[in-house]
Design a protein around this motif. Sequence first.
Motif, PDB file in Angstrom:
ATOM      1  N   LYS A 113      39.673   7.815  31.006  1.00 42.84           N
ATOM      2  CA  LYS A 113      38.648   7.021  31.684  1.00 42.84           C
ATOM      3  C   LYS A 113      38.972   5.522  31.640  1.00 42.84           C
ATOM      4  N   THR A 114      39.535   5.060  30.536  1.00 45.79           N
ATOM      5  CA  THR A 114      39.887   3.644  30.437  1.00 45.79           C
ATOM      6  C   THR A 114      41.231   3.340  31.088  1.00 45.79           C
ATOM      7  N   ASN A 115      42.253   4.118  30.740  1.00 47.72           N
ATOM      8  CA  ASN A 115      43.622   3.773  31.146  1.00 47.72           C
ATOM      9  C   ASN A 115      43.947   4.153  32.587  1.00 47.72           C
ATOM     10  N   VAL A 116      43.324   5.214  33.110  1.00 49.59           N
ATOM     11  CA  VAL A 116      43.618   5.654  34.478  1.00 49.59           C
ATOM     12  C   VAL A 116      42.493   5.244  35.428  1.00 49.59           C
ATOM     13  N   LEU A 117      41.294   5.715  35.175  1.00 54.07           N
ATOM     14  CA  LEU A 117      40.179   5.375  36.055  1.00 54.07           C
ATOM     15  C   LEU A 117      39.897   3.875  36.017  1.00 54.07           C
ATOM     16  N   GLY A 118      40.037   3.275  34.843  1.00 54.92           N
ATOM     17  CA  GLY A 118      39.851   1.827  34.726  1.00 54.92           C
ATOM     18  C   GLY A 118      40.877   1.058  35.532  1.00 54.92           C
ATOM     19  N   ALA A 119      42.127   1.541  35.521  1.00 62.20           N
ATOM     20  CA  ALA A 119      43.178   0.894  36.328  1.00 62.20           C
ATOM     21  C   ALA A 119      42.842   0.951  37.809  1.00 62.20           C
ATOM     22  N   GLN A 120      42.393   2.108  38.278  1.00 63.56           N
ATOM     23  CA  GLN A 120      42.048   2.244  39.696  1.00 63.56           C
ATOM     24  C   GLN A 120      40.834   1.397  40.056  1.00 63.56           C
ATOM     25  N   ASN A 121      39.865   1.314  39.138  1.00 61.14           N
ATOM     26  CA  ASN A 121      38.717   0.435  39.375  1.00 61.14           C
ATOM     27  C   ASN A 121      39.173  -1.006  39.585  1.00 61.14           C
ATOM     28  N   LEU A 122      40.105  -1.442  38.737  1.00 59.82           N
ATOM     29  CA  LEU A 122      40.589  -2.814  38.845  1.00 59.82           C
ATOM     30  C   LEU A 122      41.341  -3.028  40.160  1.00 59.82           C
TER      31      LEU A 122
END
Length: 336
Positions: A103-112
Motif C-alpha cells: 500500500k505504501t511502496n506501490v499504491l503510494g508511488a502510483q498516487n504520487l
Amino acid sequence: MLNDKSILITGGTGSFGKAFVRTVLQRYPDIKRLVIFSRDELKQFEMAQEFPESKYKGIRYFIGDVRDEARLRRALEGIDVVVHAAALKQVPAAEYNPFECIKTNVLGAQNLIEACLDSNVHRVVALSTDKAAAPINLYGATKLCSDKLFVAANNIKGHRDIRFSVVRYGNVMGSRGSVIPFFLERRATGVLPITDEAMTRFNISLQEGVDMVLWSLEHAWGGEVLVPKIPSYRVVDVAEAVGPECERPIIGVRPGEKIHEEMITASDSFNTVDIGKYYAILPMSGAYTLQQYCADMGGKAVPPGFSYDSGTNEHFLSVPDLRQLIKDHVDPNHSI
C-alpha cells in the motif's frame, strides 16, 4: 538549479530526507519553498528544531501519507520538483505485513505519479534500492514495481513538461536499521551477530546519495534508472572494524535476505549504459534510443551479460577504510 524553485520531498523526516534538506538549504539559499511531507508528527517536530520555519523562510512541514492521494494533491500545489523517499523498507516487517508494504511502496508511488501529472510538477526523482534488482523479498518486489511505475509514467505524460526518473543505490552508511549503527549499539554487549560469513553489501554515504539525486534532477532525461559506481564491504569486516574484540556468532540468513546484493542484472545489460560516475538502465521503450543517450551523455553501452553485484564488485572497502568511514560519517565521537 533549484534557486527560486519549490521542492517537495516525501518521507522527508528520514535519514535521507534530513541530509537532503540540509544540503539544499546550504547550496540553494534562494529556494522558494521546501516542503517536508511525512506522516509522523513527532519526527516533524524534532526536525523543525534543527530547521525551524522562523530561520528558513521557505521550509514547510506537511503531515500526510502517500497512501492518501487527495492529501498529496493538496501538498503539490505550486511545487516544481519532487523527490520521493517515502517507503516501508524493513525486510522482515514487509515479509510479515506484505500488503501494508504494498500500500505504501506501490499504491503510494502510483498516487504520487497521478498527483504529479495533475499538478505543475516538472521533475520527479524516486529513490530505489539494490533489493529491487532480481528481488527475492517482498520489499524488493514492491520497489521494483515502484521503479517500473515511475519509468512508465513518462509514457503517459503527454505534452506536459515533466520527467520521471529513478535512482537505485545500495545500503546507506549509518541509516536507521542498517548494520553499522546496529553493530555500534551491540558492541557494548561483546557480541556482534553475523548472518553469514560470506555476506557482502554495497555502501554509499548519505551525502553521496543526496548528490546523486541532485545530479539526476539536473541531468536525467526521464525514464532511466541511475545506479552509482560504489564500493562493497564484507559484513565480517564491518564487525572487525567496529568491535574486533567481540564474539561473532553465526545466526543464519534472515527471511528474504540475499548473500550478495545486485543493482544491475545480466538481463538489464542490453539497455544499460556507462556514463562515467553512474550506470543508467534505459527504458525498453521510450522517446529516445540508447545511441542518442550515449551521444548526449558521453557514455557507452555495457557488454552483453554485464552485471553489477556486491560480491563480484571490483572495489571492496578494507577494515581500515571502514573504520575511517564510520568515524567520518556515523560515529563522530570517534569511539572506535
